[in-house]
Design an enzyme around this catalytic site. Structure first.
Site, PDB file in Angstrom:
ATOM      1  N   ARG A  51      64.718 -37.576  34.449  1.00  0.00           N
ATOM      2  CA  ARG A  51      65.074 -36.412  35.260  1.00  0.00           C
ATOM      3  C   ARG A  51      63.881 -35.987  36.105  1.00  0.00           C
ATOM      4  NH1 ARG A  51      61.612 -33.456  33.598  1.00  0.00           N
ATOM      5  NH2 ARG A  51      62.167 -31.825  35.055  1.00  0.00           N
ATOM      6  N   GLY A  52      64.084 -34.969  36.955  1.00  0.00           N
ATOM      7  CA  GLY A  52      63.022 -34.523  37.851  1.00  0.00           C
ATOM      8  C   GLY A  52      63.129 -35.333  39.142  1.00  0.00           C
ATOM      9  N   ALA A  53      63.046 -34.631  40.272  1.00  0.00           N
ATOM     10  CA  ALA A  53      63.370 -35.271  41.549  1.00  0.00           C
ATOM     11  C   ALA A  53      62.592 -36.569  41.834  1.00  0.00           C
ATOM     12  CB  ALA A  53      63.204 -34.256  42.675  1.00  0.00           C
ATOM     13  N   ASP A 240      63.799 -29.928  44.354  1.00  0.00           N
ATOM     14  CA  ASP A 240      64.753 -31.051  44.321  1.00  0.00           C
ATOM     15  C   ASP A 240      65.231 -31.437  45.705  1.00  0.00           C
ATOM     16  OD1 ASP A 240      65.052 -29.600  41.533  1.00  0.00           O
ATOM     17  OD2 ASP A 240      65.585 -31.716  41.338  1.00  0.00           O
ATOM     18  N   ASN A 249      65.732 -25.819  43.787  1.00  0.00           N
ATOM     19  CA  ASN A 249      65.018 -26.190  42.557  1.00  0.00           C
ATOM     20  C   ASN A 249      65.845 -25.672  41.375  1.00  0.00           C
ATOM     21  OD1 ASN A 249      62.668 -27.413  41.304  1.00  0.00           O
ATOM     22  ND2 ASN A 249      62.099 -25.353  40.667  1.00  0.00           N
ATOM     23  N   LYS A 250      65.366 -25.934  40.178  1.00  0.00           N
ATOM     24  CA  LYS A 250      66.089 -25.546  38.954  1.00  0.00           C
ATOM     25  C   LYS A 250      66.557 -24.096  39.023  1.00  0.00           C
ATOM     26  CE  LYS A 250      66.929 -27.559  36.137  1.00  0.00           C
ATOM     27  NZ  LYS A 250      68.244 -28.222  36.173  1.00  0.00           N
TER      28      LYS A 250
HETATM   29  O1  MRU Z   1      67.694 -30.886  36.062  1.00  0.00           O
HETATM   30  P1  MRU Z   1      66.280 -31.407  36.182  1.00  0.00           P
HETATM   31  O2  MRU Z   1      65.509 -31.301  34.919  1.00  0.00           O
HETATM   32  O3  MRU Z   1      66.244 -32.792  36.773  1.00  0.00           O
HETATM   33  O4  MRU Z   1      65.629 -30.427  37.237  1.00  0.00           O
HETATM   34  C1  MRU Z   1      64.318 -30.674  37.654  1.00  0.00           C
HETATM   35  C2  MRU Z   1      63.752 -29.627  38.506  1.00  0.00           C
HETATM   36  O5  MRU Z   1      64.413 -28.695  38.915  1.00  0.00           O
HETATM   37  C3  MRU Z   1      62.322 -29.809  38.923  1.00  0.00           C
HETATM   38  O6  MRU Z   1      61.716 -28.576  39.114  1.00  0.00           O
HETATM   39  C4  MRU Z   1      62.299 -30.589  40.245  1.00  0.00           C
HETATM   40  O7  MRU Z   1      62.990 -31.804  40.116  1.00  0.00           O
HETATM   41  C5  MRU Z   1      60.934 -30.864  40.710  1.00  0.00           C
HETATM   42  S1  MRU Z   1      60.190 -32.091  39.730  1.00  0.00           S
HETATM   43  C6  MRU Z   1      58.675 -32.482  40.329  1.00  0.00           C
END
Ligand code: MRU
Length: 345
Positions: A51-53, A240, A249-250
């Site tokens: 996970r994470g962009a 994201d 973002n989240k």
């Molecule tokens: O649902 P997730 O855990 O994939 O969400 C991730 C986020 O919102 C992060 O803040 C975002 O991807 C930036 S990661 C460098």
């Protein structure tokens, strides 16, 4: 200051599979698992094992390489069709983080350019491995640029996990914090737990405590009053997708941005160019809606009665007017933000 013991996601040359840290198990258990099919990878992406962009961008690229490698198609046409279908399924697995479709499209372009399936397989794997290396390098550069935004002795609030686990390594928002610490600054982090999947409590706290960076986990709802009491010097988060007018973002990020503005606290975003989507506006972005059970249950425990509806958007958007600066691998962007007409990268 290191992040995770090994890359969050990597191509395993020996077995021709994708290896990644299963983030659903942390912090209880550290386990590296592998995907040997696109179906398995899509499952892992949807469950947030990976996970994470930025990590999703690499996963998308590696997924296309995996599809190319696994295809048994006899003709170039059938081969291309199979790989493109796999690419479309991968990109749809999580719609909001633009990095995922960016990574898929980048490797698909190498596949389309190749004269035959065999050279396409090699080109796809090369490109996917290159992307992983570039991701880490971009995070290190973001760290170098952003470290100056963090004063010595600062208490920094962050949301979700924008660390090594969200990228190949180092991190975006946490990468900036790591680079500041590496430069000799004393920094402590307030990590919002990040309901409902607790990426802040489980992952950010795990990463930072492994690095010896002081971290305190708070319930998401405690952030505003900490700001009011002067306990937070700045906020830094990842992203994201960054459209012409907003940062996705989240979910919960917007709340922190509004509160930071109200209390005169800088609100920074750190993101690589692959997260920018300057051709889109906020209203055109699909916000991933996740399963009811993520909110309504905790293990076997029922938290929400059956009769009540649940909404579970995974992301929210923060207007750029609330963003003090955006740290990228190419430098720091400040208002008024003017992104080019093309998606960078
Ligand atoms: O649902 P997730 O855990 O994939 O969400 C991730 C986020 O919102 C992060 O803040 C975002 O991807 C930036 S990661 C460098």
């Amino acid at each position: 200051v290191a992040g995770a013991p090994e890359p969050t996601i990597a191509w395993d040359e020996a077995s021709g599979t994708i290896r990644f840290i299963d983030q659903t198990l942390l912090p209880e258990r550290y386990e590296v698992v592998s995907a040997d099919s696109v179906e398995r990878l899509i499952h892992a992406i949807m469950r947030l094992e990976v996970r994470g962009a930025p990590a999703l961008g690499v996963a998308g690229g590696m997924g296309v390489a995996l599809a190319a490698q696994r295809s048994r198609a006899a003709t170039r046409e059938t081969f291309l069709r199979e790989v493109e279908e796999a690419g479309a399924e991968l990109a749809a697995a999580r719609p909001t983080a633009v990095n995922l479709s960016w990574g898929v499209n980048r490797v698909l372009a190498r596949v389309r350019d190749a004269p035959d399936p065999s050279s396409a397989r090699h080109a796809a794997i090369r490109e996917a491995i290159l992307m992983a290396g570039e991701d880490l390098a971009a995070c290190m550069r973001m760290g170098d640029h952003g470290a100056g935004l963090i004063p010595d002795g600062a208490t920094v609030l962050t949301h979700c996990n924008a660390g090594a686990l969200a990228c190949t390594g180092w991190g975006t928002a946490l990468g900036v914090i790591r680079s500041a610490v590496l430069a000799g600054k004393r920094v402590q982090v307030i990590a919002c737990e990040t309901r409902p999947l607790f990426q802040g409590a489980r992952l950010t706290a795990w990463e930072l405590s492994r690095d010896g960076i002081p971290v305190t986990v708070i319930p998401d709802g405690a952030a505003a009053s900490l700001m009011r009491r002067g306990r937070i010097d700045l906020v830094i988060v990842g992203a994201d997708r960054i459209t012409r007018d907003a940062v996705f973002n989240k979910v919960g990020t917007y709340m922190h941005a509004v509160c930071a503005m109200h209390h005169g606290i800088p609100f920074y975003v750190a993101a690589p160019r692959s997260t920018f989507d300057p051709l889109s506006l906020e209203g055109g972005v699909i916000v991933e809606e996740r399963a009811r059970e993520e909110v309504s249950r905790c293990g076997d425990c029922i938290l929400v009665p059956d009769g009540a509806r649940v909404e579970n958007p995974a992301f929210d958007s923060t207007p750029l007017s609330l963003v003090s600066a955006i740290v990228t691998e190419d430098g720091i962007l400040r208002p008024p933000y003017r992104f080019g007409g093309e998606r960078p990268g």
